[in-house]
Design an enzyme around this catalytic site. Structure first.
Site, PDB file in Angstrom:
ATOM      1  CG  ASP A 190      -2.144   0.945   0.959  1.00  0.00           C
ATOM      2  OD1 ASP A 190      -2.072   1.774   0.029  1.00  0.00           O
ATOM      3  OD2 ASP A 190      -3.139   0.861   1.700  1.00  0.00           O
TER       4      ASP A 190
HETATM    5  C1  BGC Z   1      -5.000   3.439   0.111  1.00  0.00           C
HETATM    6  C2  BGC Z   1      -5.087   2.480  -1.058  1.00  0.00           C
HETATM    7  C3  BGC Z   1      -4.878   3.217  -2.341  1.00  0.00           C
HETATM    8  C4  BGC Z   1      -3.547   3.935  -2.297  1.00  0.00           C
HETATM    9  C5  BGC Z   1      -3.209   4.687  -3.573  1.00  0.00           C
HETATM   10  C6  BGC Z   1      -3.773   4.323   0.050  1.00  0.00           C
HETATM   11  O1  BGC Z   1      -3.893   5.374   0.946  1.00  0.00           O
HETATM   12  O2  BGC Z   1      -5.011   2.713   1.322  1.00  0.00           O
HETATM   13  O3  BGC Z   1      -6.334   1.842  -1.045  1.00  0.00           O
HETATM   14  O4  BGC Z   1      -4.953   2.346  -3.426  1.00  0.00           O
HETATM   15  O5  BGC Z   1      -3.580   4.869  -1.234  1.00  0.00           O
HETATM   16  O6  BGC Z   1      -3.956   5.826  -3.717  1.00  0.00           O
END
Ligand code: BGC
Length: 790
Positions: A272
């Site tokens: 993530d």
């Molecule tokens: C989130 C993800 C997301 C990523 C990219 C993170 O803060 O938890 O779900 O895909 O950001 O934007």
């Protein structure tokens, strides 16, 4: 072919002349193809390999190729390796709709929230949403949608529940698989997330989810397992949190042992955004790519290879998986994207699925609106400020448009009380000024306050009742990532309850009715006030067509067929997970700032408590497997609306035609007949009650579900519901195996978890066992919540 600036120095006697010529750059000698991945890796420098396993930063600025998107993979033009472009979902392609110095617009459709899609109880609906999303990603030149989010709804206050599907892992897995297959049918990639046990947002980057391996396997990994096996998503995103003491992106037992060895997953795994601490540990764990990539991660991986703590073979393995991912992309294929998409067609998909996900909770002959009902009075600020979707990265908050309820009702042929419209417009304007003196931010990491309700005066109320045929009152809730909801957002505010009571009493006194609409991200309390309503519909967040979706159901154009993918409890505190959730944690800063030592509000150093704080630094899953209906059913706890509940304007009868076990396949054939007056669809649920064995068992568990086509009155359809024999097994933590007891199993055809219509008994003659790897165990005993002790 790219043009390259070439400097040629010509020495002629004493004269040195520099000529700048535009020459074509040579085609790469070696160009990545599916056949030469190893050769390409051999041709890469160490620097290039390290770049390949970390991203290139987020594409937030205006000069990025796709402004407002999440990022991309590294490109190496000399080896014919382009970037694969990534953008957030799950309910929309999250990309800036406008670009600097560009009059073209890049709007994307706001589709129904994941919860709404799950409430259809129809994998085909999820496929259609996925298909349209996959198309939009492709049409705008990107490659992968970072979706779906398949974390279990462990608690009703999780800030990201709207991005998730259900409290039941089978619903999660089946709906997710169909959604992924829909997206990937367009050649667009997906990234199933957040792997795993990411069930709260408070301190999400540091929280340790502590649980035993039975709930881990039966609930929290199950949805991922089903979806991954049935759809082969291109990528998996590990989560921010730790599980049993290890960051998920650094946990080899999760990614290599369970995901790859046990489940046979072949795709790429990425972190993530900015997750984890130790990039080298991530590489070793088979978390192939760190996103969106940081300098410190680059340095750590580079130095580790140099000093031998990370073998180049492991790096090569991860690079290979990233390259295989890039090879599948539209960008690699050189797809000439049109930069526009079928916004009109996709709005119809949203309208259709958004309406199919609406759940009719109660109906005392108030719906569909009777022929004589022409004039409607809309109450509640949300009626004039609908919630099409949730907040967070997945929703930039700048939708193409949102169909209001006023518009939806008018288009459906109703007259909406104009005096009320005026009054609410003024009230909302004043509330916006009071709540957001600087203007309402389009995006927020903290829950944005919603306007307070006001009560009409007695004279106004009398006039409104006289002027209208029915009252419709909407309650709204929204939430987003990096922050959980608080108990106050589950409960209704005093003025919301007072409004419901006042409107109900006034209309009922005149022989008129009140319909309450829930336009919510996640459950709210319903038990204390539902008696005042003549009908209650739960619309969740149907997307940009929200006003039309609701009007379609109210008018009867669409007969509701959604079912609740979660239980609506009577009170907060009724579910055992409520005892271990940061429900009253004082929100001081966005979760991504927690644990950094900074006090977000004052920018001063934050005093970190010496003793780790329960539900913030760690969360004990003391309820074990007793999440949602598994608890309420087993322990006979009263609920407001049970899991799987949803009414229709018509009625259905259920009959089990046949039940059989052949080999490892279980089959239940259920005939559903429309016994009422309206055409309608019905979602049928198959639950199984296991015999008493060595392990504690829930009263029943969902094993399959299916939905009929639109059945005319009197028409019937036989649904064939199937599952595997071992799906009826439970996970034994002591032996690290799935165990199926011999004995009598009750198979139930049900309209909800509390409405079983027909039951048969099936015998399993021999017990069986399937061994798994004994991994991801808790580091210390997890206490057991007294509510689930028997
Ligand atoms: C989130 C993800 C997301 C990523 C990219 C993170 O803060 O938890 O779900 O895909 O950001 O934007």
């Amino acid at each position: 072919m790219k043009l390259k600036r070439l400097s040629i120095s010509i020495f002629s006697g004493f004269l040195a002349l520099t000529v700048q010529a535009q020459l074509p750059s040579p085609e790469p000698q070696l160009r990545l193809t599916p056949q030469n991945v190893d050769e390409v890796i051999r041709a890469m420098t160490l620097e290039e390999k390290v770049h390949m396993v970390i991203g290139c930063g987020m594409a937030m600025s205006d000069d990025a190729k796709f402004p407002g998107t999440a990022g991309r993979t590294y490109d190496i033009p000399r080896l014919g390796i382009p970037s694969a472009y990534l953008a957030d979902g799950p309910h929309r392609l999250a990309m800036a709709p406008k670009r600097e110095f560009d009059s073209h617009t890049y709007y994307a459709t706001e589709f129904p929230s994941s919860t709404t899609v799950a409430a259809t109880f129809d994998p085909e609906a999820a496929f259609q949403v996925g298909q349209a999303l996959g198309r939009e990603v492709k049409d705008y030149g990107l490659d992968v949608l970072l979706a779906p989010g398949v974390n279990l709804m462990r608690n009703v206050l999780c800030g990201r529940n709207h991005e998730y599907y259900s409290e039941d892992p089978l619903v999660v897995g089946k709906i997710a698989a169909a959604y992924i297959n829909g997206i990937q049918s367009q050649g667009t990639g997906t990234c199933i997330k957040h792997f795993a046990v990411n069930n709260q947002e408070t301190n999400r980057n540091n929280n340790d989810s502590r649980l035993t391996t039975r709930p881990l396997r039966e609930l929290y990994l199950k949805g991922f397992e089903i979806a991954i096996k049935e759809s082969q998503p291109w990528s998996v995103m590990t989560a921010y949190n730790k599980v049993n003491g290890k960051y998920t992106c650094e946990d080899k037992e999760l990614t290599e042992d369970i995901l790859r060895s046990e489940w046979g997953y072949k795709g790429v795994v990425m972190s993530d955004w900015n997750a984890g601490m130790d990039a080298v540990a991530s590489m070793l764990a088979g978390n192939d790519m760190m996103q969106p990539g940081q300098d410190r991660q680059y340095k750590a991986i580079y130095e580790a290879v140099k000093n031998g703590t990370l073998s180049e073979a492991i790096l090569n393995r991860n690079v290979k998986r990233v390259l295989e991912f890039v090879l599948k992309s539209h960008t690699y294929a050189g797809y000439q994207y049109p930069n526009e998409t079928d916004l009109k067609g996709h709005a119809q998909v949203d309208r259709k699925i958004g309406a199919e996900g609406i759940v009719l909770l109660d109906n005392k002959e108030a719906l569909p609106l009777a022929q004589g009902v022409k004039k409607v009075a809309l109450y509640g600020t949300t009626s004039y400020d609908m919630v099409p979707a949730g907040m967070g990265f997945g929703s930039t908050g700048i939708g193409y448009y949102t169909v209001s309820l006023v518009e939806g009702m008018r288009k459906a042929g109703y007259t909406v009380d104009g005096k009320l419209i005026k009054q609410y417009k003024k009230h909302l304007f004043d509330e916006q000024k009071r709540l957001f003196p600087q203007g309402r931010p389009p995006f927020s990491f903290t829950p944005l306050p919603r306007a307070e309700e006001f009560l009409p005066t007695a004279e106004e109320m009398i006039a409104q009742v006289q002027d209208n045929d029915i009252a419709i009152l909407t309650l709204g809730r929204t939430s987003g990532e990096a922050c959980d909801r608080r108990i106050g957002e589950f409960m209704l505010k005093e003025n919301e309850k007072a409004l419901i009571k006042q409107v109900s009493e006034a209309y009922r006194a005149a022989g008129k009715k009140l319909v309450v609409i829930l336009n919510i991200c996640s459950p709210v309390e319903t038990a204390s006030w539902k008696g005042y309503a003549d009908a209650v519909i739960c619309a969740f967040q149907p997307g940009q067509e929200v006003g039309n979706c609701i009007a379609d159901v109210l008018s009867g154009k669409v007969n509701p067929s959604g079912k609740l993918p979660m239980t609506l409890a009577v009170n907060y505190g009724d579910a055992p997970s409520d005892a271990n959730f940061p429900s009253d944690y004082e929100f001081k800063m966005p979760s991504f700032a927690m644990g950094t030592g900074m006090n977000f509000k004052s920018d001063k150093k934050e005093e970190k408590p010496k003793v780790p704080e329960a539900n913030v630094d760690y969360t004990n899953y003391e309820e074990g497997i007793y999440v949602g209906y598994r608890y309420f059913d087993t322990f006979g706890k009263e609920v407001s609306y049970p899991f799987g509940h949803g009414l229709s304007y018509t009625s259905f009868s259920y009959d089990i035609e046949s039940a059989s076990i052949e080999g490892d396949q279980c089959q239940l054939k259920v005939t559903v007949k429309n016994t009422g007056k309206y055409a309608g669809r019905e979602a049928v649920q198959a639950y199984v009650k296991a015999p008493k064995g060595a392990l504690d068992k829930p009263a029943k568990e969902l094993k399959a579900f299916g939905k009929t086509r639109l059945l005319e009155p009197g028409e019937s359809q036989t649904l064939t519901l199937t599952w595997h024999v071992m799906d009826m097994a439970s996970y034994n933590e002591k032996s690290a195996s799935w165990e199926l007891d011999k004995g009598e199993y009750q198979w139930m055809a049900a309209a909800s978890s509390a409405d079983v219509r027909d039951t048969v008994v099936q015998k399993i003659a021999k017990s069986s066992k399937v061994k798994t790897l004994d991994v991801m165990k808790p580091q210390a005993a997890i206490p057991v919540n007294p509510m689930v002790k028997r």
